[in-house]
Design a protein around this motif. Sequence first.
Motif, PDB file in Angstrom:
ATOM      1  N   PHE A   7       0.735  -1.163   0.126  1.00  0.00           N
ATOM      2  CA  PHE A   7      -0.327   0.217   0.019  1.00  0.00           C
ATOM      3  C   PHE A   7       0.735   0.746   0.445  1.00  0.00           C
ATOM      4  O   PHE A   7       2.438   1.424   0.151  1.00  0.00           O
ATOM      5  N   ARG A   8       0.349   1.909  -1.314  1.00  0.00           N
ATOM      6  CA  ARG A   8       1.158   3.231  -0.604  1.00  0.00           C
ATOM      7  C   ARG A   8       1.186   4.147   0.317  1.00  0.00           C
ATOM      8  O   ARG A   8       0.680   3.547   1.448  1.00  0.00           O
ATOM      9  N   ASN A  49       5.607   4.242  -5.522  1.00  0.00           N
ATOM     10  CA  ASN A  49       4.047   3.636  -4.705  1.00  0.00           C
ATOM     11  C   ASN A  49       3.252   4.905  -5.004  1.00  0.00           C
ATOM     12  O   ASN A  49       2.875   5.176  -4.237  1.00  0.00           O
ATOM     13  N   SER A  52      -1.832   2.303  -5.303  1.00  0.00           N
ATOM     14  CA  SER A  52      -2.160   1.126  -3.960  1.00  0.00           C
ATOM     15  C   SER A  52      -2.452   0.119  -4.894  1.00  0.00           C
ATOM     16  O   SER A  52      -2.552  -0.665  -5.988  1.00  0.00           O
ATOM     17  N   LYS A  53      -1.503  -1.033  -3.732  1.00  0.00           N
ATOM     18  CA  LYS A  53      -2.161  -2.524  -3.681  1.00  0.00           C
ATOM     19  C   LYS A  53      -3.547  -2.701  -4.199  1.00  0.00           C
ATOM     20  O   LYS A  53      -3.412  -3.423  -5.373  1.00  0.00           O
ATOM     21  N   GLU A 126      -5.977   7.646  -8.328  1.00  0.00           N
ATOM     22  CA  GLU A 126      -4.989   7.341  -7.636  1.00  0.00           C
ATOM     23  C   GLU A 126      -3.569   7.679  -7.826  1.00  0.00           C
ATOM     24  O   GLU A 126      -2.748   8.958  -7.313  1.00  0.00           O
TER      25      GLU A 126
END
Length: 275
Positions: A7-8, A49, A52-53, A126
Amino acid sequence: MYSAGPFREDLIAANIANADYIEEILISQKVTESERKNYAGKIIVKVPNAVSKLAMEKAHQEIDSLPTWKFLNNGNQMQQVNIRAENVNRVFSTVTFDENGKLSGTEGFDQDFAPHTESINEMCKEALQSMGHQLNWKNFTVKVHCEVLRYIFTPAQQQICNMPWHKDDSSLSMTTLLSPYVQQNNGFSGGALSNAEESGTKCVPVEETIKTFEYEKPGDSIIFNGLHKVEDMHVLDVDELTKRPVERRLLTCFAELSEDYVRNLVATLGEENLA
């Protein structure tokens, strides 16, 4: 099939002068063609990042089900994901960033996406938010456009090579790696981004100015301008390709800005700039 990066984390804001101030002090200045050339290919900023994932995982599910436009790029079979609404004629959409640098005005941008692309839309926003954060976009309006590309390795295409030097139809670009280098029992190597100043011949780099940058993991981005190319890629295990393909996915965010802004950005990026 895909596993993305962590995650970022909060990114450290670049030490850049306020964009409105940049435009104000340069508004009366004229930029010659020579100056444009001098400042092309002089912006390279890494953004770790940036996506995010979770955003990538959701977007991958939509990408898997969407149609693509297949095309050849210097002999390499590639696919562009059809994420735009059919009735949209414009290429760039206007978005705004508020006084805190938050991406807020996205109504037109949202309307440009086709049905069943909600997660891709969120992933794009994002990425744009990370781009704006890195460049300190506050009280700022910019025209943007996003694309998703698929580079698929199969028994018929075991490598992607000799991609051409080219320039995007935008002032700044930000590319984000979406797919992992290793997928199940196979993977690929390569695909770094090279950037250079243009010589006197169109789309021919000045050799001594070439710089190459790798993406460390999915979700990492690179902001750049000017002449660039994708470096060669090859699959790691050819035998495994008979069981399942290996795929590289890339998100590109294009931003259309004034030449004055780009010119001053070179001077204000400081240590953030790797060019």
